[in-house]
Design a protein around this motif. Structure first.
Motif, short mmCIF file in Angstrom:
data_model
loop_
_atom_site.label_atom_id
_atom_site.label_comp_id
_atom_site.label_asym_id
_atom_site.label_seq_id
_atom_site.Cartn_x
_atom_site.Cartn_y
_atom_site.Cartn_z
N LEU A 332 0.84 -1.20 0.00
CA LEU A 332 0.00 0.00 0.00
C LEU A 332 0.88 1.25 0.00
CD1 LEU A 332 -2.48 1.76 0.32
CD2 LEU A 332 -2.64 1.04 2.71
N TYR A 333 1.88 1.29 0.87
CA TYR A 333 2.75 2.46 0.97
C TYR A 333 3.63 2.61 -0.28
CZ TYR A 333 1.35 2.04 5.86
OH TYR A 333 0.62 1.94 7.02
N GLY A 334 3.86 1.53 -1.00
CA GLY A 334 4.65 1.60 -2.23
C GLY A 334 3.83 1.93 -3.46
N THR A 335 2.50 1.93 -3.31
CA THR A 335 1.62 2.12 -4.47
C THR A 335 0.86 3.43 -4.43
OG1 THR A 335 1.32 -0.29 -4.62
CG2 THR A 335 -0.29 1.08 -5.76
N LEU A 336 0.40 3.84 -3.25
CA LEU A 336 -0.51 4.97 -3.14
C LEU A 336 -0.04 6.02 -2.14
CD1 LEU A 336 -3.94 3.07 -2.91
CD2 LEU A 336 -2.85 4.00 -4.97
N PHE A 337 -0.44 7.25 -2.37
CA PHE A 337 -0.41 8.29 -1.36
C PHE A 337 -1.84 8.46 -0.85
CE2 PHE A 337 3.30 9.95 -3.93
CZ PHE A 337 4.26 9.68 -2.95
N PHE A 338 -2.02 8.42 0.47
CA PHE A 338 -3.36 8.52 1.05
C PHE A 338 -3.23 9.15 2.43
CE2 PHE A 338 -1.40 4.65 2.35
CZ PHE A 338 -1.87 4.34 3.61
N ASP A 339 -4.35 9.54 2.99
CA ASP A 339 -4.35 10.26 4.27
C ASP A 339 -4.09 9.30 5.41
OD1 ASP A 339 -4.63 12.07 6.26
OD2 ASP A 339 -6.78 12.43 5.97
N ASP A 340 -2.87 9.34 5.94
CA ASP A 340 -2.48 8.45 7.03
C ASP A 340 -1.22 9.02 7.67
OD1 ASP A 340 -2.95 5.40 8.05
OD2 ASP A 340 -0.80 5.88 8.03
N PRO A 341 -1.11 8.96 9.00
CA PRO A 341 0.08 9.50 9.67
C PRO A 341 1.38 8.86 9.23
CG PRO A 341 -1.67 9.06 11.26
CD PRO A 341 -2.11 8.46 9.96
N ASP A 342 1.31 7.59 8.73
CA ASP A 342 2.53 6.89 8.32
C ASP A 342 2.97 7.26 6.90
OD1 ASP A 342 2.91 5.44 10.69
OD2 ASP A 342 1.39 3.97 10.08
N VAL A 343 2.20 8.09 6.21
CA VAL A 343 2.50 8.42 4.82
C VAL A 343 3.27 9.73 4.75
CG1 VAL A 343 1.50 9.07 2.59
CG2 VAL A 343 0.53 7.16 3.88
N SER A 344 4.45 9.67 4.12
CA SER A 344 5.25 10.86 3.85
C SER A 344 5.29 11.07 2.35
CB SER A 344 6.66 10.70 4.40
OG SER A 344 7.49 11.78 4.00
N ILE A 345 5.03 12.29 1.92
CA ILE A 345 5.03 12.61 0.49
C ILE A 345 6.21 13.53 0.22
CG2 ILE A 345 3.68 13.49 -1.44
CD1 ILE A 345 1.16 12.97 0.19
N TYR A 346 7.34 12.93 -0.09
CA TYR A 346 8.57 13.67 -0.34
C TYR A 346 8.88 14.63 0.81
CZ TYR A 346 7.87 11.72 -4.97
OH TYR A 346 7.67 10.83 -6.02
N GLY A 347 8.76 14.12 2.04
CA GLY A 347 9.09 14.89 3.24
C GLY A 347 7.96 15.74 3.76
N LYS A 348 6.83 15.73 3.09
CA LYS A 348 5.68 16.51 3.53
C LYS A 348 4.57 15.57 4.04
CE LYS A 348 6.49 20.10 0.02
NZ LYS A 348 6.76 21.25 0.91
N THR A 349 3.67 16.10 4.83
CA THR A 349 2.51 15.31 5.26
C THR A 349 1.44 15.34 4.18
OG1 THR A 349 1.33 17.16 6.28
CG2 THR A 349 2.96 16.01 7.65
N ASN A 358 -9.09 16.94 2.77
CA ASN A 358 -9.12 16.25 1.47
C ASN A 358 -9.02 14.74 1.70
OD1 ASN A 358 -9.03 15.62 -1.25
ND2 ASN A 358 -7.44 17.12 -1.72
N THR A 359 -9.64 13.97 0.86
CA THR A 359 -9.56 12.50 0.97
C THR A 359 -9.05 11.87 -0.32
OG1 THR A 359 -11.88 12.26 0.31
CG2 THR A 359 -11.41 12.39 2.68
N LYS A 360 -8.50 12.66 -1.20
CA LYS A 360 -8.05 12.14 -2.50
C LYS A 360 -6.98 11.07 -2.31
CE LYS A 360 -7.48 14.65 -6.31
NZ LYS A 360 -6.89 15.63 -7.27
N ILE A 361 -7.05 10.05 -3.16
CA ILE A 361 -6.02 9.01 -3.22
C ILE A 361 -5.21 9.26 -4.47
CG2 ILE A 361 -5.61 6.53 -3.09
CD1 ILE A 361 -8.75 6.35 -2.63
N ALA A 362 -3.90 9.14 -4.39
CA ALA A 362 -3.04 9.43 -5.54
C ALA A 362 -2.02 8.31 -5.73
CB ALA A 362 -2.33 10.76 -5.35
N TRP A 363 -1.50 8.22 -6.93
CA TRP A 363 -0.49 7.20 -7.23
C TRP A 363 0.88 7.59 -6.70
CZ3 TRP A 363 -2.36 2.77 -8.47
CH2 TRP A 363 -3.50 2.66 -9.26
N LYS A 364 1.55 6.63 -6.15
CA LYS A 364 2.98 6.75 -5.85
C LYS A 364 3.78 5.92 -6.85
CE LYS A 364 6.44 5.94 -2.23
NZ LYS A 364 6.67 5.47 -0.85
N LYS A 365 3.20 4.81 -7.29
CA LYS A 365 3.84 3.93 -8.25
C LYS A 365 4.16 4.70 -9.53
CE LYS A 365 3.04 -1.04 -8.40
NZ LYS A 365 2.04 -2.11 -8.55
#
Length: 502
Positions: A332-349, A358-365
């Motif tokens: 999950l963490y290797g495929t998607l960006f989603f709203d979760d405390p464990d998710v870092s998006i290039y150093g940002k929350t 926002n509840t958008k789900i985005a691709w990380k893959k």
């Protein structure tokens, strides 16, 4: 083959002209016998012509994502059209809405490009196959023809994954009349594909040296042969072919799942066959594709051509935070960006990037590991390789083949290998039905956005397919009808040009 392949890309274009290749499918055979005889005289000619057949796997800078990704992913319950497609590209959106017609430009492009690949492979098989020992060694000839047969089988298979019936070209047409062939039944096409992969496996090495890494191998041919059997429910044959891949002792699972898709671990020992891209200059140009902007969400600086669905996130969260690290499945963490405390998006929350609430789900893959889309120096350009076959697929296909033959105890071992890489505990499934459901789950979370899901659903049956798509709540889910939408229509241009296709 990354370095080896792109040394020849410009030569490949020249050789295509020399031997009579053309972008027009109806014009792809050597018209000048004398020039063909002059060209096919040494190993370098044979290698250059083979590169053309490989190059056809890349649909082109724009088309790689805007045709291949659309055709192979938009029909599933896990991928939907993004804002850019909805606003600007109705021919792409049609795949999301299950409203594809026979004059759709993306449909026609995908169809034609596979046949260009088949044509290029046939040129190699035909002409290199006739070269004498004075012109090329038997071993070198067999390896080159073996690669071309693998590619021809793969191009035919890509077509058959999307169309119920196709035209088979397991020979080189040498006249206009020979180009006009009728559609073949699926059984006949599968037989041609099986033959190509089997013959390729016999002539290809298990590995290549470092300068040729990335070429088709025995393992690639056997893996796709196993997949061909699996899609026909030929369980025993699939088991046999896939076991041979495992017995080669060449492949393993990469410890870091995400590294397979972010450019940091290309041509790894998990990769069995992949399309190679590079940002290095080759004769003044680079071999890249417009991937970053198409995959990245608008909030991340992308065009957002495609988005994950809520169904995918739900499937990936299905087992909860039960991993060995106390988190969700690592995939999950290797495929998607989603709203979760464990998710870092290039150093940002998540809130930093997408905004609070926002509840958008985005691709990380298929995004770079260390370079955010908003910081990418060349913005929409991507040189991330696309893996078409990897060892995790072999393990899960092998498990499925075993389970469908009642060997659930044996099958569980291979499912657990894939789960262990994702930090997940061993499955508790014991019965055939339970393990079948587990394998379906593993394939769902393992191969998102890799062009597998729609075809998996189809081979699991109309009921499974309909239930998954109708419950996905994606934009076009209500339009889906398995009888009409599980295969694409033959392009109108093909029907117009070939009177033998009704």
């Amino acid at each position: 083959m990354k370095n080896h392949l792109y040394r020849y890309l410009m030569i490949a274009s020249l050789s295509c002209l020399t031997v009579g290749c053309s972008d027009d499918v109806l014009d792809e055979f050597p018209k000048d016998k004398l020039s063909s005889e002059k060209f096919w005289t040494n190993p370098e000619d044979a290698e250059n012509s083979l590169v053309v057949a490989y190059e056809r796997l890349n649909l082109g800078f724009w088309s790689h994502t805007e045709v291949a990704f659309v055709v192979e992913n938009f029909g599933s319950d896990f991928v939907q059209a993004g804002s850019d497609v909805i606003a600007n590209y109705p021919d792409q959106e049609a795949f999301d809405m299950y409203s594809v017609t026979d004059n759709n430009g993306r449909l026609e492009d995908y169809w034609n490009r596979q046949y260009r690949g088949i044509s290029a492979a046939n040129l190699v098989i035909h002409h290199v196959g006739k070269m004498t020992e004075e012109q090329i060694s038997t071993d070198q000839k067999n390896k080159i023809v073996g690669q071309a047969k693998f590619l021809r089988g793969l191009y035919h298979m890509r077509l058959l994954m999307n169309w119920e019936k196709i035209v088979v070209f397991d020979f080189l047409p040498e006249s206009a009349d020979e180009l006009l062939q009728p559609l073949s039944e699926r059984e006949a096409v599968w037989a041609a594909i099986e033959k190509d992969f089997t013959e390729a496996a016999a002539d290809l090495p298990a590995t290549w040296d470092a300068n040729n890494k990335g070429r088709a191998t025995k393992g690639a041919a056997l893996s796709f042969l196993g997949k061909a059997y699996l899609h026909q429910h030929k369980w025993a044959q699939a088991e046999q072919a896939l076991k041979q891949v495992m017995d080669l002792g060449v492949y393993g699972l990469a410890p870091d799942f995400a590294s397979l898709f972010d450019g940091s671990n290309e041509l790894s020992n998990e990769s069995i066959f992949e399309i190679a891209f590079t940002d290095k200059q080759v004769a003044g140009s680079a071999v890249e594709y417009a991937g970053i902007y198409n995959v990245a969400a608008t909030e991340m600086g992308g065009w957002e051509a495609m988005l994950p669905t809520q169904s995918l996130l739900n499937e990936m969260k299905k087992e909860g935070k039960t991993s060995k690290k106390g988190k969700y499945d690592a995939r999950l963490y290797g495929t998607l960006f989603f709203d979760d405390p464990d998710v870092s998006i290039y150093g940002k929350t998540y809130d930093d990037v997408f905004g609070e609430g926002n509840t958008k789900i985005a691709w990380k893959k298929y995004l770079f590991r260390s370079i955010a889309p908003w910081d990418a120096p060349r913005k929409y350009r991507s040189n991330i390789n696309n893996v078409l076959m990897r060892y995790a697929d072999v393990l899960l296909m092998y498990a499925e083949a075993l389970n469908e033959q009642g060997k659930s105890g044996e099958a569980k071992v291979y499912v657990d290998q894939v789960r262990a890489r994702a930090d997940m505990p061993a499955t508790t499934a014991t019965s055939q039905a339970q393990l079948r459901a587990q394998i379906m789950h593993e394939r769902a979370v393992e191969f998102a956005l890799e062009g597998q899901r729609f075809y998996d659903l189809r081979r699991w049956g109309d009921e499974v397919m309909t239930t998954a798509i109708r419950s996905s709540a994606s934009r076009g889910f209500q339009n889906f009808n398995a009888a009409e939408d599980k295969f694409l229509p033959i392009p109108s241009s093909e029907k117009a040009n070939n009177p033998k296709i009704q």
